[in-house]
Design a protein around this motif. Structure first.
Motif, short mmCIF file in Angstrom:
data_model
loop_
_atom_site.label_atom_id
_atom_site.label_comp_id
_atom_site.label_asym_id
_atom_site.label_seq_id
_atom_site.Cartn_x
_atom_site.Cartn_y
_atom_site.Cartn_z
N ASP A 185 0.75 -1.32 -0.02
CA ASP A 185 -0.09 0.40 0.30
C ASP A 185 0.65 1.03 0.20
O ASP A 185 1.83 1.81 0.78
CB ASP A 185 -0.81 0.16 1.55
CG ASP A 185 -1.61 1.02 1.72
OD1 ASP A 185 -2.11 2.29 0.56
OD2 ASP A 185 -2.93 1.12 1.89
N ASP A 186 1.08 1.65 -0.78
CA ASP A 186 2.37 2.95 -0.92
C ASP A 186 2.20 4.14 -0.85
O ASP A 186 2.32 5.06 -0.66
CB ASP A 186 2.32 3.64 -2.64
CG ASP A 186 3.38 2.49 -3.69
OD1 ASP A 186 3.76 1.03 -2.67
OD2 ASP A 186 3.14 2.53 -4.82
N ASP A 187 0.79 4.17 -0.48
CA ASP A 187 -0.43 5.26 0.51
C ASP A 187 -0.11 5.21 1.54
O ASP A 187 -0.55 6.52 2.35
CB ASP A 187 -1.94 5.97 -0.67
CG ASP A 187 -1.79 6.78 -1.70
OD1 ASP A 187 -0.86 6.54 -2.13
OD2 ASP A 187 -2.68 6.35 -2.33
N SER A 188 0.72 4.44 2.38
CA SER A 188 0.52 3.99 3.55
C SER A 188 1.61 4.97 4.51
O SER A 188 1.39 4.44 5.07
CB SER A 188 0.07 2.78 4.07
OG SER A 188 0.81 1.91 3.58
N ARG A 194 3.65 13.69 2.83
CA ARG A 194 3.13 14.35 2.41
C ARG A 194 2.06 15.42 2.96
O ARG A 194 1.68 16.38 2.60
CB ARG A 194 1.33 13.47 2.59
CG ARG A 194 0.89 13.40 1.30
CD ARG A 194 -0.03 12.19 1.45
NE ARG A 194 0.48 10.94 1.10
CZ ARG A 194 0.49 9.56 1.37
NH1 ARG A 194 -1.04 8.88 2.05
NH2 ARG A 194 1.50 8.54 0.95
N THR A 262 9.23 3.56 -2.11
CA THR A 262 8.34 4.71 -2.22
C THR A 262 9.12 5.55 -0.51
O THR A 262 9.31 4.36 0.25
CB THR A 262 7.76 3.81 -1.63
OG1 THR A 262 6.77 3.10 -2.69
CG2 THR A 262 5.98 4.42 -0.78
N GLU A 267 6.81 12.02 -2.17
CA GLU A 267 5.39 12.89 -1.48
C GLU A 267 6.14 14.69 -2.10
O GLU A 267 5.18 15.48 -2.30
CB GLU A 267 5.51 12.94 -0.43
CG GLU A 267 4.87 11.78 0.36
CD GLU A 267 3.19 11.67 -0.40
OE1 GLU A 267 2.81 12.58 -1.03
OE2 GLU A 267 3.33 10.14 -0.85
N LYS A 270 5.58 15.03 -6.39
CA LYS A 270 4.47 15.18 -6.48
C LYS A 270 4.12 16.22 -6.37
O LYS A 270 2.87 16.71 -6.84
CB LYS A 270 3.66 14.35 -5.31
CG LYS A 270 3.38 12.24 -5.69
CD LYS A 270 2.63 11.88 -4.13
CE LYS A 270 2.44 10.55 -4.66
NZ LYS A 270 1.91 9.99 -3.82
#
Length: 320
Positions: A185-188, A194, A262, A267, A270
């Motif tokens: 889960d890259d977003d975790s 972030r 990751t 972040e 992005k």
């Protein structure tokens, strides 16, 4: 963004994080290259900053050790920097756990418009889930290398900047809640960065470039050219690797393509900020054996590695 790049190019993805147990030995430092002798950076001092963090215990968000270490970091960097801004929030982990977050931003020459951001995460992995002993999988990690090493190097950079001065706009960020993530889960991961990128603690804050230090104290490690760094900030990556080579550290800063990792720098990328990741791996490109294990302790921290990274950063910031 990361998943898209990996799908198109078929690159392998690694997850950045931490380790556990506390020791006190060190690998024997190799002789410093002659070119690095004049660079102002004290590896012993950086080592002591790492040891101090580990002495608090695992800095898992919400724990007493996390709170006490955060207080210490804040107090310590205030003695060095011109200005310190603390950003607090409660974030939510992938499993719903509320995570008290504290990002600490120290600034030198805060009036300068052109700014360089140096950062490292200071929290610890809550579980030694890569440990060969399943009994350790539910235990938190000391995170001597995966977390404390980058912070230790940057504290020493801050100390040197306070002693020698600089006319550059330099910011040092100790970022929180990086390592409370779930594999797959890259977003975790990288929740603190972030939040920082989406909610700048200073109105209009936007660095021109950023350099992340992660796992920069491990014995027998190398630093390859991390994939996202190469794709989105190749000029910045070239500058750091050329600086390391000029100082005689080309055996550590290898001119080879690394994996796509990751980590906090993603972040920032992005958000449109050129950012690179100086992250230690084994010579084959995988994470070191201590990664996310009970062995991520002071016994596996190398002053030689710290010296190479710290001298490279200092020379790049202020060429002699």
């Amino acid at each position: 963004m990361k998943a898209f790049v990996l799908t198109i190019l078929g690159a392998s993805c690694l997850m950045a994080c931490a380790r556990n147990e506390h020791g006190s030995s060190d690998t024997a430092p190799s002789p410093a290259p002659a070119q690095a002798a004049e660079v102002r950076f004290d590896a012993d001092s950086a080592y002591s900053y790492i040891d101090r963090q580990v002495a608090f215990g695992p800095r898992v968000p919400g724990s007493q050790a996390h709170s006490e270490c955060g207080d210490w970091l804040e107090q310590k960097v205030r003695t060095y920097a011109d200005d310190v801004t603390v950003q607090r929030a409660t974030l939510t982990a992938f499993d719903g756990t509320p995570l008290p977050m504290r990002n600490i931003l120290a600034r030198f020459n805060p009036g300068a418009s052109d700014r360089t951001l140096l950062l490292a995460h200071w929290d610890s992995r809550p579980w030694a889930d890569n440990d060969p002993d399943p009994a350790n999988h539910s235990r938190p990690v000391d995170a001597a290398n995966d977390g404390a090493s980058g912070v230790g190097v940057l504290l020493e950079v801050a100390r040197q900047l306070s002693l020698g001065g600089t006319d550059k706009g330099i910011d040092i960020l100790f970022v929180d809640t990086e390592d409370y993530g779930s594999e797959g889960d890259d977003d975790s991961w990288a929740l603190g960065t972030r939040y920082f990128a989406q909610n700048p603690p200073i109105a209009g804050y936007r660095p021109a470039r950023a350099v992340l230090l992660d796992m920069v104290g491990g014995e027998d490690c190398v630093f390859a050219r991390e994939y996202f760094s190469q794709q989105y900030a190749p000029t910045l990556l070239d500058e750091l690797w050329q600086t390391a080579g000029a100082l005689g550290f080309d055996s550590l800063f290898v001119n080879a393509q690394g994996g796509a990792i990751t980590d906090d720098h993603v972040e920032l990328i992005k958000a449109g900020i050129p950012a690179i990741d100086i992250i230690g791996t084994d010579p084959q490109g995988g994470f070191l054996p201590t990664w996310h294990t009970a062995s991520d302790n002071m016994a596996h921290i190398s002053r030689s590695t710290l010296a190479a990274v710290g001298a490279t950063i200092m020379q790049w910031l202020d060429p002699q």
